[in-house]
Enzyme design. Sequence first.
Site, PDB file in Angstrom:
ATOM      1  N   HIS A   1     -74.687  -3.113  -6.479  1.00  0.00           N
ATOM      2  CA  HIS A   1     -74.206  -2.347  -5.330  1.00  0.00           C
ATOM      3  C   HIS A   1     -74.695  -0.903  -5.288  1.00  0.00           C
ATOM      4  O   HIS A   1     -74.533  -0.224  -4.281  1.00  0.00           O
ATOM      5  CB  HIS A   1     -72.676  -2.346  -5.285  1.00  0.00           C
ATOM      6  CG  HIS A   1     -72.066  -1.368  -6.241  1.00  0.00           C
ATOM      7  ND1 HIS A   1     -71.878  -1.676  -7.565  1.00  0.00           N
ATOM      8  CD2 HIS A   1     -71.643  -0.091  -6.086  1.00  0.00           C
ATOM      9  CE1 HIS A   1     -71.345  -0.626  -8.171  1.00  0.00           C
ATOM     10  NE2 HIS A   1     -71.202   0.345  -7.303  1.00  0.00           N
TER      11      HIS A   1
HETATM   12  C1  UD1 Z   1     -68.578   3.671  -4.109  1.00  0.00           C
HETATM   13  C2  UD1 Z   1     -68.944   4.797  -5.070  1.00  0.00           C
HETATM   14  C3  UD1 Z   1     -69.559   4.210  -6.328  1.00  0.00           C
HETATM   15  C4  UD1 Z   1     -68.671   3.121  -6.939  1.00  0.00           C
HETATM   16  C5  UD1 Z   1     -68.390   2.065  -5.848  1.00  0.00           C
HETATM   17  C6  UD1 Z   1     -67.522   0.931  -6.348  1.00  0.00           C
HETATM   18  C7  UD1 Z   1     -69.536   6.917  -3.959  1.00  0.00           C
HETATM   19  C8  UD1 Z   1     -70.635   7.832  -3.645  1.00  0.00           C
HETATM   20  N1  UD1 Z   1     -69.885   5.724  -4.483  1.00  0.00           N
HETATM   21  O1  UD1 Z   1     -69.783   3.084  -3.663  1.00  0.00           O
HETATM   22  O2  UD1 Z   1     -69.724   5.234  -7.286  1.00  0.00           O
HETATM   23  O3  UD1 Z   1     -69.326   2.511  -8.034  1.00  0.00           O
HETATM   24  O4  UD1 Z   1     -67.762   2.710  -4.742  1.00  0.00           O
HETATM   25  O5  UD1 Z   1     -67.472  -0.133  -5.449  1.00  0.00           O
HETATM   26  O6  UD1 Z   1     -68.400   7.255  -3.775  1.00  0.00           O
HETATM   27  N2  UD1 Z   1     -67.745  -1.320   2.546  1.00  0.00           N
HETATM   28  C9  UD1 Z   1     -67.059  -2.337   3.185  1.00  0.00           C
HETATM   29  N3  UD1 Z   1     -65.723  -2.465   2.934  1.00  0.00           N
HETATM   30  C10 UD1 Z   1     -65.064  -1.642   2.090  1.00  0.00           C
HETATM   31  C11 UD1 Z   1     -65.770  -0.600   1.459  1.00  0.00           C
HETATM   32  C12 UD1 Z   1     -67.109  -0.456   1.683  1.00  0.00           C
HETATM   33  O7  UD1 Z   1     -67.607  -3.108   3.964  1.00  0.00           O
HETATM   34  O8  UD1 Z   1     -63.850  -1.819   1.905  1.00  0.00           O
HETATM   35  C13 UD1 Z   1     -69.205  -1.188   2.762  1.00  0.00           C
HETATM   36  C14 UD1 Z   1     -69.558  -0.429   3.974  1.00  0.00           C
HETATM   37  O9  UD1 Z   1     -70.614  -1.124   4.538  1.00  0.00           O
HETATM   38  C15 UD1 Z   1     -70.055   0.895   3.474  1.00  0.00           C
HETATM   39  C16 UD1 Z   1     -70.597   0.556   2.114  1.00  0.00           C
HETATM   40  O10 UD1 Z   1     -69.787  -0.532   1.651  1.00  0.00           O
HETATM   41  O11 UD1 Z   1     -71.021   1.424   4.313  1.00  0.00           O
HETATM   42  C17 UD1 Z   1     -70.543   1.683   1.137  1.00  0.00           C
HETATM   43  O12 UD1 Z   1     -69.220   2.084   0.838  1.00  0.00           O
HETATM   44  P1  UD1 Z   1     -68.957   3.525   0.145  1.00  0.00           P
HETATM   45  O13 UD1 Z   1     -67.524   3.724  -0.042  1.00  0.00           O
HETATM   46  O14 UD1 Z   1     -69.681   4.570   0.867  1.00  0.00           O
HETATM   47  O15 UD1 Z   1     -69.646   3.456  -1.268  1.00  0.00           O
HETATM   48  P2  UD1 Z   1     -69.814   2.284  -2.292  1.00  0.00           P
HETATM   49  O16 UD1 Z   1     -71.171   1.745  -2.127  1.00  0.00           O
HETATM   50  O17 UD1 Z   1     -68.713   1.299  -2.253  1.00  0.00           O
END
Ligand code: UD1
Length: 362
Positions: A206
């Site tokens: 991820h």
């Molecule tokens: C975040 C953390 C990372 C951690 C990870 C654990 C930051 C910069 N990164 O990354 O350090 O290891 O969480 O999972 O804070 N999305 C969904 N549903 C959700 C949450 C996210 O669909 O409930 C998708 C969305 O498309 C979103 C993408 O995941 O655009 C990224 O989510 P985001 O919270 O920005 O960061 P993570 O990649 O989850």
Amino acid sequence: MRKKIITIVGARPQFVKAAAVSRVLRTAEGLQEVLVHTGQHYDYAMSDIFFEELSIPRPDYNLHVGSGLHGEQTAAMLKGIEEILIKERPAAVMVYGDTNSTLSGALAASKLHIPVAHVEAGLRSFNRRMPEEINRVLTDHLSQWLFVPTSQAAANLAREGVSSSGVYTTGDVMYDAVLFYAERTREEDLSKLGIPATDFILATVHRAENTDDGSRLLSIFNALREISLSHPVVVPLHPRTLKLLQGLGWQNDASRLQLIEPVGYLTMLALQQRSALVITDSGGLQKEAYFLGKHCLTLRNETEWVELVEHGFNDLVSDITHLPALVQSRYKRAVDSGACLLYGDGKSGQKITEILTASLRD
Ligand code: UD1
């Protein structure tokens, strides 16, 4: 009067870490915890299931920030957290790990002169292209209490000139969590996932450094497809990765490469217990694999958990073309995690609570 501590969580690994500390913190006589969820993770599978399984109390506040560009997401959190802090006037703010929720909490609190406690402080990849590295460096330099999991993390802080008077080596709260939950996951029924009972390879991907470069992402999933010809591979897929793979038009035509929905904490522990090998870019899984006696291949150029590499429990795989051969040589290689206690004694939550109670008493 009890001293109020505001705990800020938002992303999946933070729910696990906060559960381990909150369980103890909420029994401390002199402390009262107020829980804030930024809403960085919001799906049932990414958030609610953790609250249910780990018996985390309902958040007192949920900012419902959701996904977005880093600036947009961090700014929304900062604004929401600031309002709560002004209203609640806590004695301290507690943040976990290295996500955008961590940095927002630390920044909002420090501007209001509220002391910050950082759990999982001092970790460094020395790669400033990772958003997590920026978040953790800044958070550490804004924190008054730095709870570090390892002596290496303490040394990293010393090198950056952070005063040792606020640095406490407490061990890793994720070890507390594994000790608390691993026994009850041995009976977990995984048949509902439609995966092999044992001997599969468990993989997760991820991190931005793997997902945001299309050719790297394709090379990882093509390698997993190749590996699945010799061993079944199970991948609980982060929504970010799924979305990007779909955007690249990647199709899974391999019957033994199984992409499944994200799973909760207990299922993830059970998957690791029954796997033959773990492949990941997650920070948490690298350690959980070790706690549960499994070898780990880490799809990154560097790791914050250097002790695992030094002891031969973890191999860094930066060149994905090497992955299939490494899998063959590491498949079913067991790790004797009892041989060296790299991450403390499983009582980190207790130590953190005692330190905060004593500091806030005066
Ligand atoms: C975040 C953390 C990372 C951690 C990870 C654990 C930051 C910069 N990164 O990354 O350090 O290891 O969480 O999972 O804070 N999305 C969904 N549903 C959700 C949450 C996210 O669909 O409930 C998708 C969305 O498309 C979103 C993408 O995941 O655009 C990224 O989510 P985001 O919270 O920005 O960061 P993570 O990649 O989850």
